[in-house]
Write a protein that holds these residues in place. Structure first.
Motif, mmCIF file in Angstrom:
data_model
loop_
_atom_site.group_PDB
_atom_site.id
_atom_site.type_symbol
_atom_site.label_atom_id
_atom_site.label_comp_id
_atom_site.label_asym_id
_atom_site.label_seq_id
_atom_site.Cartn_x
_atom_site.Cartn_y
_atom_site.Cartn_z
ATOM 1 N N ARG A 150 -20.797 52.047 -62.157
ATOM 2 C CA ARG A 150 -19.946 52.668 -61.126
ATOM 3 C C ARG A 150 -20.763 53.527 -60.170
ATOM 4 O O ARG A 150 -20.523 53.531 -58.973
ATOM 5 C CB ARG A 150 -18.895 53.574 -61.767
ATOM 6 C CG ARG A 150 -17.697 52.856 -62.279
ATOM 7 C CD ARG A 150 -16.519 53.829 -62.366
ATOM 8 N NE ARG A 150 -15.329 53.081 -62.650
ATOM 9 C CZ ARG A 150 -14.903 52.822 -63.898
ATOM 10 N NH1 ARG A 150 -15.558 53.290 -64.935
ATOM 11 N NH2 ARG A 150 -13.823 52.098 -64.076
ATOM 12 N N VAL A 151 -21.729 54.267 -60.734
ATOM 13 C CA VAL A 151 -22.593 55.077 -59.865
ATOM 14 C C VAL A 151 -23.365 54.150 -58.921
ATOM 15 O O VAL A 151 -23.492 54.432 -57.720
ATOM 16 C CB VAL A 151 -23.574 55.951 -60.687
ATOM 17 C CG1 VAL A 151 -24.473 56.758 -59.758
ATOM 18 C CG2 VAL A 151 -22.820 56.874 -61.638
ATOM 19 N N LEU A 157 -22.159 51.520 -51.794
ATOM 20 C CA LEU A 157 -21.129 51.587 -50.750
ATOM 21 C C LEU A 157 -21.300 52.820 -49.869
ATOM 22 O O LEU A 157 -20.933 52.808 -48.698
ATOM 23 C CB LEU A 157 -19.730 51.567 -51.381
ATOM 24 C CG LEU A 157 -19.336 50.225 -52.009
ATOM 25 C CD1 LEU A 157 -18.012 50.356 -52.753
ATOM 26 C CD2 LEU A 157 -19.231 49.122 -50.956
ATOM 27 N N ALA A 158 -21.883 53.889 -50.438
ATOM 28 C CA ALA A 158 -22.020 55.146 -49.694
ATOM 29 C C ALA A 158 -22.946 54.996 -48.491
ATOM 30 O O ALA A 158 -22.839 55.758 -47.535
ATOM 31 C CB ALA A 158 -22.554 56.251 -50.612
ATOM 32 N N VAL A 159 -23.852 54.032 -48.525
ATOM 33 C CA VAL A 159 -24.763 53.864 -47.388
ATOM 34 C C VAL A 159 -24.165 52.930 -46.334
ATOM 35 O O VAL A 159 -24.814 52.635 -45.332
ATOM 36 C CB VAL A 159 -26.168 53.370 -47.813
ATOM 37 C CG1 VAL A 159 -26.789 54.327 -48.825
ATOM 38 C CG2 VAL A 159 -26.127 51.958 -48.376
ATOM 39 N N GLU A 160 -22.933 52.479 -46.566
ATOM 40 C CA GLU A 160 -22.236 51.598 -45.624
ATOM 41 C C GLU A 160 -23.156 50.492 -45.111
ATOM 42 O O GLU A 160 -23.426 50.395 -43.907
ATOM 43 C CB GLU A 160 -21.641 52.419 -44.468
ATOM 44 C CG GLU A 160 -20.635 53.427 -44.971
ATOM 45 C CD GLU A 160 -20.016 54.292 -43.873
ATOM 46 O OE1 GLU A 160 -20.454 54.184 -42.715
ATOM 47 O OE2 GLU A 160 -19.095 55.041 -44.194
ATOM 48 N N GLU A 184 -12.053 46.938 -59.219
ATOM 49 C CA GLU A 184 -12.430 48.067 -58.367
ATOM 50 C C GLU A 184 -13.279 47.615 -57.190
ATOM 51 O O GLU A 184 -13.072 48.043 -56.056
ATOM 52 C CB GLU A 184 -13.177 49.126 -59.179
ATOM 53 C CG GLU A 184 -12.228 50.096 -59.834
ATOM 54 C CD GLU A 184 -12.956 51.181 -60.602
ATOM 55 O OE1 GLU A 184 -14.068 51.559 -60.204
ATOM 56 O OE2 GLU A 184 -12.398 51.628 -61.607
ATOM 57 N N VAL A 185 -14.237 46.746 -57.478
ATOM 58 C CA VAL A 185 -15.083 46.242 -56.395
ATOM 59 C C VAL A 185 -14.228 45.472 -55.386
ATOM 60 O O VAL A 185 -14.381 45.621 -54.170
ATOM 61 C CB VAL A 185 -16.224 45.366 -56.954
ATOM 62 C CG1 VAL A 185 -16.845 44.493 -55.877
ATOM 63 C CG2 VAL A 185 -17.290 46.253 -57.559
ATOM 64 N N LEU A 209 -12.908 37.370 -56.496
ATOM 65 C CA LEU A 209 -13.546 38.131 -55.424
ATOM 66 C C LEU A 209 -13.822 37.341 -54.145
ATOM 67 O O LEU A 209 -13.753 37.893 -53.049
ATOM 68 C CB LEU A 209 -14.869 38.717 -55.939
ATOM 69 C CG LEU A 209 -14.730 39.767 -57.051
ATOM 70 C CD1 LEU A 209 -16.088 40.064 -57.671
ATOM 71 C CD2 LEU A 209 -14.111 41.055 -56.529
ATOM 72 N N ALA A 210 -14.154 36.073 -54.278
ATOM 73 C CA ALA A 210 -14.779 35.375 -53.147
ATOM 74 C C ALA A 210 -13.794 34.774 -52.158
ATOM 75 O O ALA A 210 -12.698 34.347 -52.513
ATOM 76 C CB ALA A 210 -15.696 34.282 -53.675
#
Ligand code: ADP
Ligand code: MG
Length: 286
Positions: A150-151, A157-160, A184-185, A209-210
């Motif tokens: 998760r981290v 994702l935090a770096v977009e 979640e993803v 997902l795809a």
């Protein structure tokens, strides 16, 4: 989110143009072409050894093709970049930093002009999105496998990034955790309109997902034999995936490929094969 048809080059984030990767005595793949459009989620499915990780490493800029090129937003890539964040199979966190510091480190690399408070706020927000607010101060050794992954997701994702890259990110997790993280993803990527490229050999993961699923033949000289369109509507949930109309034909098609055609189609392509345009299949309509 599906890519908008008819947008041509404007929608294209990634173009893989005729790449080859060879090692002494081994051509892993050659003349490989595919693309990922803006907002699209593309999965690459194939057996062990067909070159999936090699492809992902090339996309990440960690490996270089022997022929051909990789364009991101129309420009040839040269080395790794936070434009293309990777979620690895192992979590790849820095063990001496807390969860928050691991995410903050990536955020500050991405945004060198930001002051400390702004970086921390962004990192906290990213951890909150994956449900880790309470664990922000813990070191990786104090986190479960699922929490560490998760981290990794929060950090990516935090770096977009323009492109999120994932190499079997859930394969080391227990089934329950894997299912939760897949959903979640799915949610995070959909919310952010994030463009993503993922390697998996979990067929249901690809179906969940795809938007498109690239089917690779067995190596050596692996190729994308088919592109499967996943037309199942979103939102999709693992719990009811198998009740959705079209699910079974889709799953059967991919399973048949993995069991039989990945092997029978392996090696030399058939007469008249155009590696730029592998057949596109919509199993739900077949
Ligand atoms: N650095 C390397 N040197 C020699 N062979 C390699 C190297 N990296 C990968 N290979 C070979 O390339 C093939 C594809 O590997 P890989 O991309 O890891 O496959 P996958 O991820 O699909 O399991 C395998 O046969 C592997 O042994
Ligand atoms: Mg691999």
């Amino acid at each position: 989110m599906n890519a908008m048809p008819g947008m041509g080059g404007a929608a294209r984030i990634v173009s893989i143009e005729g790449i080859a990767r060879r090692f002494p005595g081994l051509t892993v793949f050659q003349d490989l072409w595919f693309h990922v459009d803006r907002g699209e989620f593309v999965c690459l499915v194939g057996h062990s050894g067909c070159g999936k990780t090699t492809i992902l490493n090339i996309l990440a800029g960690l490996d270089v093709p022997d022929e051909g090129g990789v364009l991101v937003d129309g420009r040839e890539i040269s080395g790794p970049s936070l434009d293309r964040a990777v979620i690895f199979q192992g979590h790849a966190l820095m063990p001496w930093l807390s969860a928050l510091e691991n995410v903050a480190f990536a955020v500050s690399c991405r945004n060198p002009g930001w002051d400390k408070a702004r970086v921390r706020d962004a990192a906290r927000a990213a951890l909150a999105r994956v449900g880790l607010t309470q664990a922000a101060e813990r070191k990786p050794a104090q986190l479960s496998g699922g929490m560490k992954q998760r981290v990794g997701i929060a950090r990516a994702l935090a770096v977009e990034p323009k492109l999120l890259l994932m190499d079997e990110p859930f394969s080391a997790l227990d089934a329950l955790t894997r299912g939760t993280l897949q959903e979640e993803v799915s949610r995070l990527v959909t919310e952010a309109g994030q463009t993503a490229f993922m390697i998996t050999h979990d067929v249901d993961e690809a179906i969940l997902l795809a938007d498109r699923i690239l089917l690779m033949t067995n190596g050596p000289e692996a190729r994308v034999a088919e592109v499967v369109q996943n037309t199942l509507p979103r939102p999709r949930a693992r719990a009811n995936l198998h009740h959705m109309p079209g699910y079974h034909p889709l799953r059967d098609h991919i399973m048949d490929f993995l069991i039989t055609r990945s092997r029978t189609l392996a090696g030399k392509p058939p007469e008249g094969w155009d590696s730029r345009r592998p057949p596109v299949v919509v199993p739900a309509e077949a």
